[in-house]
Write a protein that holds these residues in place. Structure first.
Motif, PDB file in Angstrom:
ATOM      1  N   LEU A  13       0.826  -1.209   0.000  1.00 52.71           N
ATOM      2  CA  LEU A  13       0.000   0.000   0.000  1.00 52.71           C
ATOM      3  C   LEU A  13       0.860   1.258   0.000  1.00 52.71           C
ATOM      4  N   ALA A  14       1.942   1.240   0.777  1.00 50.36           N
ATOM      5  CA  ALA A  14       2.828   2.405   0.837  1.00 50.36           C
ATOM      6  C   ALA A  14       3.547   2.625  -0.488  1.00 50.36           C
ATOM      7  N   ALA A  15       3.856   1.533  -1.190  1.00 47.56           N
ATOM      8  CA  ALA A  15       4.547   1.640  -2.474  1.00 47.56           C
ATOM      9  C   ALA A  15       3.615   2.095  -3.592  1.00 47.56           C
ATOM     10  N   PHE A  16       2.341   1.661  -3.521  1.00 47.33           N
ATOM     11  CA  PHE A  16       1.410   1.929  -4.622  1.00 47.33           C
ATOM     12  C   PHE A  16       0.062   2.470  -4.118  1.00 47.33           C
ATOM     13  N   PRO A  17       0.059   3.552  -3.333  1.00 47.40           N
ATOM     14  CA  PRO A  17      -1.215   4.049  -2.776  1.00 47.40           C
ATOM     15  C   PRO A  17      -2.196   4.510  -3.851  1.00 47.40           C
ATOM     16  N   HIS A  18      -1.678   4.936  -5.011  1.00 48.89           N
ATOM     17  CA  HIS A  18      -2.540   5.438  -6.080  1.00 48.89           C
ATOM     18  C   HIS A  18      -3.403   4.348  -6.699  1.00 48.89           C
ATOM     19  N   LEU A  19      -3.086   3.076  -6.426  1.00 45.14           N
ATOM     20  CA  LEU A  19      -3.876   1.970  -6.978  1.00 45.14           C
ATOM     21  C   LEU A  19      -5.075   1.621  -6.108  1.00 45.14           C
ATOM     22  N   PHE A  20      -5.187   2.246  -4.931  1.00 44.18           N
ATOM     23  CA  PHE A  20      -6.222   1.889  -3.974  1.00 44.18           C
ATOM     24  C   PHE A  20      -7.100   3.104  -3.652  1.00 44.18           C
ATOM     25  N   GLN A  21      -8.136   2.847  -2.875  1.00 39.24           N
ATOM     26  CA  GLN A  21      -9.089   3.887  -2.495  1.00 39.24           C
ATOM     27  C   GLN A  21      -8.623   4.594  -1.212  1.00 39.24           C
ATOM     28  N   PRO A  22      -9.117   5.781  -0.932  1.00 35.38           N
ATOM     29  CA  PRO A  22      -8.666   6.497   0.270  1.00 35.38           C
ATOM     30  C   PRO A  22      -8.923   5.732   1.569  1.00 35.38           C
ATOM     31  N   LYS A  23     -10.061   5.018   1.639  1.00 36.59           N
ATOM     32  CA  LYS A  23     -10.404   4.276   2.863  1.00 36.59           C
ATOM     33  C   LYS A  23     -10.156   2.792   2.653  1.00 36.59           C
ATOM     34  N   ILE A  24      -9.661   2.134   3.704  1.00 38.63           N
ATOM     35  CA  ILE A  24      -9.461   0.687   3.659  1.00 38.63           C
ATOM     36  C   ILE A  24     -10.106   0.059   4.883  1.00 38.63           C
ATOM     37  N   ILE A  25     -10.725  -1.103   4.702  1.00 37.90           N
ATOM     38  CA  ILE A  25     -11.451  -1.774   5.782  1.00 37.90           C
ATOM     39  C   ILE A  25     -10.926  -3.197   5.957  1.00 37.90           C
ATOM     40  N   ALA A  26     -11.294  -3.799   7.058  1.00 35.80           N
ATOM     41  CA  ALA A  26     -10.982  -5.207   7.313  1.00 35.80           C
ATOM     42  C   ALA A  26     -12.122  -5.803   8.117  1.00 35.80           C
ATOM     43  N   GLU A  27     -12.719  -6.891   7.609  1.00 40.01           N
ATOM     44  CA  GLU A  27     -13.766  -7.599   8.339  1.00 40.01           C
ATOM     45  C   GLU A  27     -13.115  -8.631   9.250  1.00 40.01           C
ATOM     46  N   MET A  28     -13.324  -8.471  10.540  1.00 42.17           N
ATOM     47  CA  MET A  28     -12.760  -9.400  11.507  1.00 42.17           C
ATOM     48  C   MET A  28     -13.699 -10.592  11.716  1.00 42.17           C
ATOM     49  N   ARG A  29     -13.139 -11.764  11.763  1.00 45.50           N
ATOM     50  CA  ARG A  29     -13.924 -12.980  11.971  1.00 45.50           C
ATOM     51  C   ARG A  29     -14.675 -12.899  13.295  1.00 45.50           C
ATOM     52  N   GLY A  30     -15.974 -13.156  13.244  1.00 37.36           N
ATOM     53  CA  GLY A  30     -16.801 -13.071  14.441  1.00 37.36           C
ATOM     54  C   GLY A  30     -16.737 -14.327  15.297  1.00 37.36           C
ATOM     55  N   HIS A  31     -17.340 -14.247  16.447  1.00 39.48           N
ATOM     56  CA  HIS A  31     -17.282 -15.347  17.414  1.00 39.48           C
ATOM     57  C   HIS A  31     -18.168 -16.515  16.978  1.00 39.48           C
ATOM     58  N   CYS A  32     -17.620 -17.719  17.089  1.00 42.28           N
ATOM     59  CA  CYS A  32     -18.415 -18.938  16.958  1.00 42.28           C
ATOM     60  C   CYS A  32     -17.813 -19.981  17.892  1.00 42.28           C
ATOM     61  N   ASP A  33     -18.605 -20.996  18.241  1.00 40.29           N
ATOM     62  CA  ASP A  33     -18.113 -21.974  19.218  1.00 40.29           C
ATOM     63  C   ASP A  33     -17.260 -23.040  18.529  1.00 40.29           C
ATOM     64  N   GLU A  34     -16.794 -24.017  19.330  1.00 38.00           N
ATOM     65  CA  GLU A  34     -15.878 -25.032  18.810  1.00 38.00           C
ATOM     66  C   GLU A  34     -16.526 -25.923  17.750  1.00 38.00           C
ATOM     67  N   ASN A  35     -17.847 -25.901  17.677  1.00 32.36           N
ATOM     68  CA  ASN A  35     -18.563 -26.690  16.667  1.00 32.36           C
ATOM     69  C   ASN A  35     -18.922 -25.873  15.425  1.00 32.36           C
ATOM     70  N   GLY A  36     -18.440 -24.633  15.369  1.00 34.16           N
ATOM     71  CA  GLY A  36     -18.736 -23.781  14.236  1.00 34.16           C
ATOM     72  C   GLY A  36     -20.100 -23.121  14.301  1.00 34.16           C
ATOM     73  N   ARG A  37     -20.720 -23.105  15.483  1.00 29.90           N
ATOM     74  CA  ARG A  37     -22.044 -22.493  15.644  1.00 29.90           C
ATOM     75  C   ARG A  37     -21.892 -21.015  15.974  1.00 29.90           C
ATOM     76  N   SER A  38     -22.600 -20.173  15.243  1.00 19.67           N
ATOM     77  CA  SER A  38     -22.602 -18.737  15.497  1.00 19.67           C
ATOM     78  C   SER A  38     -23.913 -18.343  16.151  1.00 19.67           C
ATOM     79  N   ALA A  39     -23.842 -17.831  17.368  1.00 16.09           N
ATOM     80  CA  ALA A  39     -25.054 -17.401  18.076  1.00 16.09           C
ATOM     81  C   ALA A  39     -25.741 -16.259  17.324  1.00 16.09           C
ATOM     82  N   PHE A  40     -24.958 -15.417  16.689  1.00 18.33           N
ATOM     83  CA  PHE A  40     -25.527 -14.294  15.937  1.00 18.33           C
ATOM     84  C   PHE A  40     -26.322 -14.806  14.744  1.00 18.33           C
ATOM     85  N   TRP A  41     -25.744 -15.746  14.004  1.00 15.37           N
ATOM     86  CA  TRP A  41     -26.461 -16.324  12.860  1.00 15.37           C
ATOM     87  C   TRP A  41     -27.725 -17.045  13.296  1.00 15.37           C
TER      88      TRP A  41
END
Length: 345
Positions: A148-176
């Motif tokens: 990104l520092a080398a080629f900022p002109h190739l990207f948009q002004p804002k950058i985001i990251a979706e963080m993996r949400g919580h789920c239990d050891e069986n892959g169950r998501s309470a939110f879902w």
């Protein structure tokens, strides 16, 4: 030695193994060999200038040169939501008030939004568990900031990251289970997989368009809104240190937080330096870790070193092995970035 570079077609088997190991939650690289092949092809087409901004994306790999195996992945999307809608839930508030009844109530809500349309995105971060040591996770994540520092002109002004949400050891998501499951007769693992193979928009379009009152969700679902999966916490803290912040957006499937930053304010934009290569056999080792990158667009390379470097000087000493890994020669310029923020006095 560990090298980060662009993914190529010869990496497909190693990348597929990593996709299998990643389990539930790495929606941007599902356990599907055709999807893996397409993701590599998209990187190659992006580098060759064959794609529109809406389709562009980069996939980087961490290669252990001692074995020749790819043991980690990280990615960058140039602009989300331009080819198909990019959905998230905005966590907001609604006020219910009646002066006559002397009632004033503030309620937290979830509202389906496209607020991040056109943003760049960090994605697809995964490191083989056997290599989660020696700052390899930080290296894999932060090498993207060198790009990104080398080629900022190739990207948009804002950058985001979706963080993996919580789920239990069986892959169950309470939110879902509390929300998405009511609109689709499928479990979270299936919904997560369909999201990864390009069905996320279809699913999102069938979600409720009106504000959802968080107080009406079961307690276990309320508690995981904007909560990061335990295995993702290290990556979350890394991004916080680089300038990312949570701004009240969460994933529509697992409720994990989406964090954001302006590219211009990232630490790599402010603190990375271009230094001229001095090839020498005499390297002064140190405990401070640095990333060295070659700033070559199509043959981008980054390595991690622990040696004495003065960022105030114009020159940097590297040995023949480091120069070969970076594909640079004496007199070339390379980008230098401290892996961790340096103390200033």
């Amino acid at each position: 030695m560990m090298i980060i570079r662009h993914a190529v077609h010869q990496d497909i088997d190693d990348i597929y193994i990593l996709a299998e190991k990643s389990g539930v939650g790495l929606t941007s690289l599902p356990n599907n060999k055709d999807i893996v092949a397409a993701r590599i092809a998209r990187t190659c087409d992006t580098l060759n200038g064959q794609l529109s901004k809406a389709e562009q994306g980069y996939l980087f790999v961490l290669e252990d040169t001692d074995t020749g195996r790819v043991i980690g992945l990280s990615g960058l999307e140039v602009a989300v939501g331009l080819h198909e809608p990019f959905y998230s839930f905005h966590v907001g508030k609604q006020v219910h008030a009646s002066k006559a009844l002397q009632v004033y109530k503030t309620l937290d809500t979830l509202f389906l939004s496209n607020d991040y349309t056109g943003s760049s995105e960090l994605c697809t971060l995964f490191l083989d568990e056997r290599y989660r040591k020696n700052y390899n996770g930080n290296f894999l994540s932060k090498a993207r900031f060198m790009f990104l520092a080398a080629f900022p002109h190739l990207f948009q002004p804002k950058i985001i990251a979706e963080m993996r949400g919580h789920c239990d050891e069986n892959g169950r998501s309470a939110f879902w289970e509390a929300l998405g499951h009511h609109f689709f007769n499928m479990d979270f693992i299936t919904a997560d997989y369909l999201s990864g193979i390009g069905q996320k928009v279809f699913i999102a379009e069938l979600m409720p368009r009106y504000p959802i009152y968080i107080d009406l969700l079961p307690p276990d679902a309320q508690q995981v809104i904007a909560k990061v999966h335990q295995l993702t916490m290290p990556a979350y803290h890394v991004l916080q240190q680089e300038g990312f912040q949570y701004q009240n957006h969460v994933d529509i499937f697992d409720g994990g937080p989406t964090i954001e930053s302006e590219i211009s304010t990232l630490r790599a934009m402010k603190q990375s330096r271009l230094l001229q290569v001095n090839c020498t056999a005499h390297i002064q080792h140190d405990e401070v870790a640095y990333l060295l990158g070659n700033d070559h667009y199509q043959q981008f390379r980054v390595i991690q070193v622990k040696q004495k470097i003065d960022l105030q000087q114009q020159q940097i000493d590297i040995n023949a092995q480091q120069a070969a890994a970076l594909q640079v020669q004496h007199g070339d310029w390379i980008r230098v970035f401290a892996l961790h923020a340096l103390e200033t006095h």
